[in-house]
Motif scaffolding. Structure first.
Motif, PDB file in Angstrom:
ATOM      1  N   HIS A   1       0.855  -1.178   0.000  1.00  0.00           N
ATOM      2  CA  HIS A   1       0.000   0.000   0.000  1.00  0.00           C
ATOM      3  C   HIS A   1       0.899   1.237   0.000  1.00  0.00           C
ATOM      4  CE1 HIS A   1      -3.297  -2.672   1.299  1.00  0.00           C
ATOM      5  NE2 HIS A   1      -2.416  -3.184   2.137  1.00  0.00           N
ATOM      6  N   ARG A   2       0.438   2.277  -0.647  1.00  0.00           N
ATOM      7  CA  ARG A   2       1.207   3.520  -0.662  1.00  0.00           C
ATOM      8  C   ARG A   2       0.546   4.553   0.249  1.00  0.00           C
ATOM      9  NH1 ARG A   2       2.602   2.410  -6.500  1.00  0.00           N
ATOM     10  NH2 ARG A   2       4.822   1.899  -6.428  1.00  0.00           N
TER      11      ARG A   2
ATOM     12  N   CYS B   1      10.713   4.455   5.819  1.00  0.00           N
ATOM     13  CA  CYS B   1      10.362   4.184   4.425  1.00  0.00           C
ATOM     14  C   CYS B   1       9.242   3.170   4.264  1.00  0.00           C
ATOM     15  CB  CYS B   1      11.593   3.662   3.673  1.00  0.00           C
ATOM     16  SG  CYS B   1      13.003   4.784   3.682  1.00  0.00           S
ATOM     17  N   LEU B   2       9.170   2.196   5.172  1.00  0.00           N
ATOM     18  CA  LEU B   2       8.224   1.105   5.000  1.00  0.00           C
ATOM     19  C   LEU B   2       7.801   0.583   6.362  1.00  0.00           C
ATOM     20  CD1 LEU B   2       7.144  -0.621   2.491  1.00  0.00           C
ATOM     21  CD2 LEU B   2       8.825  -2.340   3.193  1.00  0.00           C
ATOM     22  N   VAL B   3       6.526   0.266   6.497  1.00  0.00           N
ATOM     23  CA  VAL B   3       6.004  -0.392   7.694  1.00  0.00           C
ATOM     24  C   VAL B   3       5.332  -1.686   7.240  1.00  0.00           C
ATOM     25  CG1 VAL B   3       4.468  -0.238   9.696  1.00  0.00           C
ATOM     26  CG2 VAL B   3       5.620   1.822   8.834  1.00  0.00           C
ATOM     27  N   GLN B   4       5.774  -2.795   7.838  1.00  0.00           N
ATOM     28  CA  GLN B   4       5.237  -4.101   7.487  1.00  0.00           C
ATOM     29  C   GLN B   4       4.326  -4.592   8.601  1.00  0.00           C
ATOM     30  OE1 GLN B   4       8.677  -2.933   7.319  1.00  0.00           O
ATOM     31  NE2 GLN B   4       9.686  -4.908   7.165  1.00  0.00           N
TER      32      GLN B   4
ATOM     33  N   PRO C   1      11.005  15.858  -1.985  1.00  0.00           N
ATOM     34  CA  PRO C   1      12.335  15.405  -1.547  1.00  0.00           C
ATOM     35  C   PRO C   1      12.740  16.061  -0.231  1.00  0.00           C
ATOM     36  CG  PRO C   1      12.347  15.838  -3.900  1.00  0.00           C
ATOM     37  CD  PRO C   1      11.008  16.314  -3.383  1.00  0.00           C
ATOM     38  N   GLY C   2      12.989  15.225   0.775  1.00  0.00           N
ATOM     39  CA  GLY C   2      13.328  15.751   2.094  1.00  0.00           C
ATOM     40  C   GLY C   2      12.142  16.304   2.853  1.00  0.00           C
ATOM     41  N   GLY C   3      10.927  16.090   2.333  1.00  0.00           N
ATOM     42  CA  GLY C   3       9.745  16.672   2.939  1.00  0.00           C
ATOM     43  C   GLY C   3       9.128  15.805   4.020  1.00  0.00           C
ATOM     44  N   LYS C   4       7.921  16.182   4.425  1.00  0.00           N
ATOM     45  CA  LYS C   4       7.217  15.473   5.485  1.00  0.00           C
ATOM     46  C   LYS C   4       6.701  14.125   4.977  1.00  0.00           C
ATOM     47  CE  LYS C   4       5.578  19.634   7.881  1.00  0.00           C
ATOM     48  NZ  LYS C   4       4.374  20.373   8.341  1.00  0.00           N
ATOM     49  N   PRO C   5       6.661  13.132   5.864  1.00  0.00           N
ATOM     50  CA  PRO C   5       6.076  11.849   5.460  1.00  0.00           C
ATOM     51  C   PRO C   5       4.571  11.953   5.339  1.00  0.00           C
ATOM     52  CG  PRO C   5       6.577  11.832   7.801  1.00  0.00           C
ATOM     53  CD  PRO C   5       7.130  13.129   7.258  1.00  0.00           C
ATOM     54  N   ALA C   6       3.982  10.987   4.655  1.00  0.00           N
ATOM     55  CA  ALA C   6       2.527  10.924   4.582  1.00  0.00           C
ATOM     56  C   ALA C   6       1.944  10.798   5.984  1.00  0.00           C
ATOM     57  CB  ALA C   6       2.108   9.736   3.721  1.00  0.00           C
TER      58      ALA C   6
ATOM     59  N   LEU D   1       8.695   4.906  14.848  1.00  0.00           N
ATOM     60  CA  LEU D   1       7.270   5.142  14.598  1.00  0.00           C
ATOM     61  C   LEU D   1       6.754   6.309  15.429  1.00  0.00           C
ATOM     62  CD1 LEU D   1       6.118   1.424  14.483  1.00  0.00           C
ATOM     63  CD2 LEU D   1       6.077   3.020  12.552  1.00  0.00           C
ATOM     64  N   GLN D   2       7.174   6.376  16.689  1.00  0.00           N
ATOM     65  CA  GLN D   2       6.734   7.487  17.537  1.00  0.00           C
ATOM     66  C   GLN D   2       7.309   8.806  17.031  1.00  0.00           C
ATOM     67  OE1 GLN D   2       5.748   5.223  21.749  1.00  0.00           O
ATOM     68  NE2 GLN D   2       7.618   6.430  21.675  1.00  0.00           N
ATOM     69  N   HIS D   3       8.553   8.789  16.584  1.00  0.00           N
ATOM     70  CA  HIS D   3       9.173  10.013  16.076  1.00  0.00           C
ATOM     71  C   HIS D   3       8.506  10.471  14.785  1.00  0.00           C
ATOM     72  CE1 HIS D   3      12.255  12.941  15.061  1.00  0.00           C
ATOM     73  NE2 HIS D   3      12.402  12.357  13.880  1.00  0.00           N
ATOM     74  N   THR D   4       8.205   9.544  13.892  1.00  0.00           N
ATOM     75  CA  THR D   4       7.642   9.898  12.584  1.00  0.00           C
ATOM     76  C   THR D   4       6.207  10.378  12.696  1.00  0.00           C
ATOM     77  OG1 THR D   4       9.074   8.277  11.483  1.00  0.00           O
ATOM     78  CG2 THR D   4       7.138   9.033  10.264  1.00  0.00           C
ATOM     79  N   PHE D   5       5.404   9.699  13.503  1.00  0.00           N
ATOM     80  CA  PHE D   5       3.960   9.957  13.511  1.00  0.00           C
ATOM     81  C   PHE D   5       3.472  10.732  14.732  1.00  0.00           C
ATOM     82  CE2 PHE D   5       3.992   5.934  10.854  1.00  0.00           C
ATOM     83  CZ  PHE D   5       3.772   6.603   9.658  1.00  0.00           C
ATOM     84  N   GLY D   6       4.326  10.949  15.722  1.00  0.00           N
ATOM     85  CA  GLY D   6       3.912  11.702  16.901  1.00  0.00           C
ATOM     86  C   GLY D   6       2.867  10.998  17.731  1.00  0.00           C
TER      87      GLY D   6
END
Length: 219
Positions: free
Chosen positions: A14-15, A45-48, A66-71, A99-104
């Motif tokens: 999934h994207r 980059c990827l969560v399984q 490029p270098g921007g915020k993740p989805a 995961l905590q750092h990326t998604f808060g």
């Protein structure tokens, strides 16, 4: 951008988020792939994920530039922070931190098979996922793609197969390890470790990994 690609067999890519309405049950195996081992520098980059039924769902996290915020991944975040869903990991300390750092969010509750192995498999120092799957499940996992470029816009079939293998066997491995924890009267101790993992991850993100505040080492 959203959508999914079936990558042969039981792997679905999934994207940017999980689809609406996907139910993976009350215990979900979770792993991550990143650009490196520093959550502040190296992006997710990827969560399984796997429900333990032999299928894997892979969520590719694509930045907005490029270098921007993740989805934002609202469905994925909801699952990872759902207190009624156990997240089953191997070396959860790192996965929870990134995961905590990326998604808060706070990723909990968590079970970590590496902690379980270190608590009860004291007869060996081989506590990596590949070694445990080989010795406890008779399953061979290739680590050939471990250091590949996970930030590539298009992941190869070999990368997808490797990523899926990191979650497909965690339920069966946990069943074996939990039985050993119970046998050795360390299940409660393991649970206390798991309950602490989100806090341990927050300490790591704040820079308390080295020096470790639990270490006796002094300057």
């Amino acid at each position: 951008m959203s959508g999914k690609i079936t990558a042969g067999g039981p792997i679905t890519l999934h994207r940017n988020d999980l689809p609406d309405g996907l139910d993976l049950g009350k215990r979900v195996a979770v792993d991550t792939e990143t650009m490196g081992l520093n959550p502040h520098r190296d992006r997710l980059c990827l969560v399984q994920l796997s429900s333990g039924d032999g299928t894997a769902h892979l969520v590719q996290i694509i930045p907005d530039a490029p270098g921007g915020k993740p989805a934002d991944c609202p469905n994925l975040k909801k699952l990872l922070s759902d207190p009624s869903v156990e997240k089953l990991m191997h070396f959860g300390r790192f996965d929870v931190a990134v995961l905590q750092h990326t998604f808060g969010i706070t990723v909990a509750p968590v079970i970590c098979t590496k902690i379980a192995a270190r608590l009860v498999c004291t007869f060996t120092d081989r506590h990596g996922l590949a070694a445990l799957c080989r010795e406890m499940l008779g399953v061979e996992i290739s680590k050939q793609q471990q250091s590949s470029d996970w930030g590539a816009p298009e992941l190869t079939p070999e990368q997808l197969a490797y990523a899926a293998s990191d979650v497909l066997y965690l339920h069966a491995l946990w069943d074996k390890l939990e039985a050993l924890l119970v046998r050795e009267n360390r299940r409660e101790l393991a649970q206390a470790c798991y309950d602490f993992l989100p806090t341990r991850a927050r300490l790591d993100l704040l820079g308390y990994e080295d020096p470790d505040i639990f270490s006796h080492r002094s300057a």
